[in-house]
Design a protein around this motif. Structure first.
Motif, short mmCIF file in Angstrom:
data_model
loop_
_atom_site.label_atom_id
_atom_site.label_comp_id
_atom_site.label_asym_id
_atom_site.label_seq_id
_atom_site.Cartn_x
_atom_site.Cartn_y
_atom_site.Cartn_z
N ILE A 1 -89.69 -31.08 -61.51
CA ILE A 1 -89.47 -32.07 -60.45
C ILE A 1 -88.51 -31.48 -59.44
CG2 ILE A 1 -88.64 -34.38 -59.92
CD1 ILE A 1 -89.09 -35.06 -62.89
N GLY A 2 -88.86 -31.62 -58.19
CA GLY A 2 -87.97 -31.11 -57.15
C GLY A 2 -87.85 -32.07 -55.99
N TRP A 3 -86.70 -32.06 -55.36
CA TRP A 3 -86.48 -32.78 -54.11
C TRP A 3 -86.39 -31.74 -53.00
CZ3 TRP A 3 -86.78 -37.77 -52.80
CH2 TRP A 3 -86.71 -38.73 -53.80
N TYR A 4 -87.22 -31.91 -51.99
CA TYR A 4 -87.22 -31.05 -50.82
C TYR A 4 -86.78 -31.85 -49.60
CZ TYR A 4 -90.00 -27.53 -53.33
OH TYR A 4 -90.44 -26.58 -54.21
N ARG A 5 -86.36 -31.15 -48.60
CA ARG A 5 -86.08 -31.81 -47.33
C ARG A 5 -86.54 -30.91 -46.20
NH1 ARG A 5 -79.43 -31.58 -47.19
NH2 ARG A 5 -79.23 -29.33 -46.81
N ARG B 1 -89.03 -26.25 -44.66
CA ARG B 1 -88.75 -27.11 -45.81
C ARG B 1 -87.81 -26.39 -46.77
NH1 ARG B 1 -94.00 -29.31 -48.18
NH2 ARG B 1 -94.18 -27.18 -49.00
N GLU B 2 -86.87 -27.13 -47.29
CA GLU B 2 -85.83 -26.57 -48.15
C GLU B 2 -85.81 -27.29 -49.49
OE1 GLU B 2 -80.92 -26.16 -48.08
OE2 GLU B 2 -81.94 -27.52 -46.73
N LEU B 3 -85.75 -26.54 -50.57
CA LEU B 3 -85.59 -27.13 -51.90
C LEU B 3 -84.12 -27.48 -52.09
CD1 LEU B 3 -86.71 -27.86 -54.68
CD2 LEU B 3 -86.32 -25.49 -55.37
N VAL B 4 -83.86 -28.73 -52.38
CA VAL B 4 -82.49 -29.23 -52.45
C VAL B 4 -81.99 -29.32 -53.89
CG1 VAL B 4 -80.98 -31.17 -51.91
CG2 VAL B 4 -82.78 -30.52 -50.31
N ASN C 1 -80.59 -28.42 -61.28
CA ASN C 1 -79.99 -27.43 -60.39
C ASN C 1 -79.97 -27.98 -58.97
OD1 ASN C 1 -79.94 -24.78 -62.15
ND2 ASN C 1 -81.89 -25.78 -62.53
N CYS C 2 -79.04 -27.47 -58.20
CA CYS C 2 -78.95 -27.83 -56.79
C CYS C 2 -78.83 -26.58 -55.95
CB CYS C 2 -77.72 -28.72 -56.53
SG CYS C 2 -77.87 -30.41 -57.11
N ALA C 3 -79.34 -26.68 -54.74
CA ALA C 3 -79.13 -25.61 -53.78
C ALA C 3 -77.65 -25.54 -53.43
CB ALA C 3 -79.96 -25.87 -52.54
N ASP C 4 -77.22 -24.40 -52.94
CA ASP C 4 -75.81 -24.24 -52.59
C ASP C 4 -75.35 -25.30 -51.59
OD1 ASP C 4 -75.80 -20.59 -52.73
OD2 ASP C 4 -75.56 -22.11 -54.30
N SER C 5 -76.24 -25.66 -50.69
CA SER C 5 -75.88 -26.64 -49.66
C SER C 5 -75.63 -28.02 -50.25
CB SER C 5 -76.99 -26.72 -48.60
OG SER C 5 -78.22 -27.10 -49.21
N ALA C 6 -76.11 -28.25 -51.47
CA ALA C 6 -76.00 -29.58 -52.09
C ALA C 6 -75.02 -29.61 -53.25
CB ALA C 6 -77.37 -30.04 -52.56
N ALA D 1 -82.74 -35.28 -42.56
CA ALA D 1 -84.05 -34.69 -42.80
C ALA D 1 -84.96 -35.72 -43.45
CB ALA D 1 -83.93 -33.47 -43.72
N VAL D 2 -86.23 -35.37 -43.56
CA VAL D 2 -87.15 -36.13 -44.39
C VAL D 2 -87.11 -35.52 -45.79
CG1 VAL D 2 -89.55 -36.78 -44.80
CG2 VAL D 2 -88.64 -36.74 -42.46
N TYR D 3 -86.81 -36.36 -46.76
CA TYR D 3 -86.69 -35.93 -48.14
C TYR D 3 -87.96 -36.31 -48.91
CZ TYR D 3 -81.77 -34.81 -47.51
OH TYR D 3 -80.58 -34.25 -47.09
N SER D 4 -88.49 -35.35 -49.64
CA SER D 4 -89.73 -35.60 -50.39
C SER D 4 -89.57 -35.10 -51.82
CB SER D 4 -90.90 -34.85 -49.74
OG SER D 4 -91.10 -35.23 -48.40
N CYS D 5 -90.15 -35.85 -52.73
CA CYS D 5 -90.14 -35.37 -54.11
C CYS D 5 -91.46 -34.66 -54.40
CB CYS D 5 -89.87 -36.48 -55.11
SG CYS D 5 -91.11 -37.75 -55.22
N ASN D 6 -91.35 -33.65 -55.20
CA ASN D 6 -92.48 -32.83 -55.60
C ASN D 6 -92.48 -32.74 -57.12
OD1 ASN D 6 -93.05 -29.66 -56.39
ND2 ASN D 6 -94.55 -30.48 -54.97
N VAL D 7 -93.61 -33.03 -57.71
CA VAL D 7 -93.67 -33.09 -59.17
C VAL D 7 -94.87 -32.30 -59.68
CG1 VAL D 7 -93.89 -34.59 -61.17
CG2 VAL D 7 -92.59 -35.36 -59.19
#
Length: 120
Positions: free
Chosen positions: A34-38, A45-48, A58-63, A91-97
């Protein structure tokens, strides 16, 4: 058929908080990754934040230090709690599963996206 429904976006001032939800419904055998992107306007698009197949988060460094990922197995839901929001989080945040609809059939799904706006 599987659907992902996101909610929780909105407008907040810098320093504020929001909690995004992503709920999966339909025929689900097991959930994998499962991932949250923005994606902000004009940017890639960035994986958050993400949950691995083993359940680690896990989180990206920005988060890191500001965003927290959690999961409710009973509800097939995953939540992204965001604190200390900054304008650059807009941003627009989207979940990816990635999930299995049967023992051997793994598929990828995207939510519809939810807008997060951080401004004065």
């Amino acid at each position: 058929q599987v659907q992902l429904v996101e909610s929780g976006g909105g407008s907040v001032q810098p320093g504020g908080s929001l909690r995004l939800s992503c709920v999966a419904s339909g025929t689900i055998y097991a959930t994998n990754i499962i991932g949250w992107y923005r994606q902000a306007p004009g940017k890639e698009r960035e994986l958050v934040a993400w949950i691995t197949g083993g359940g680690g988060t896990n989180c990206a460094d920005s988060a890191k230090g500001r965003f927290t990922l959690s999961r409710d197995y009973a509800k097939n839901a995953v939540y992204l709690q965001m604190y200390s929001l900054k304008p650059e989080d807009t941003a627009v945040y989207s979940c990816n599963v990635y999930l299995f609809i049967s023992m051997s059939d793994r598929r990828e799904y995207w939510g519809q996206g939810t807008q997060v706006t951080v401004s004065l």
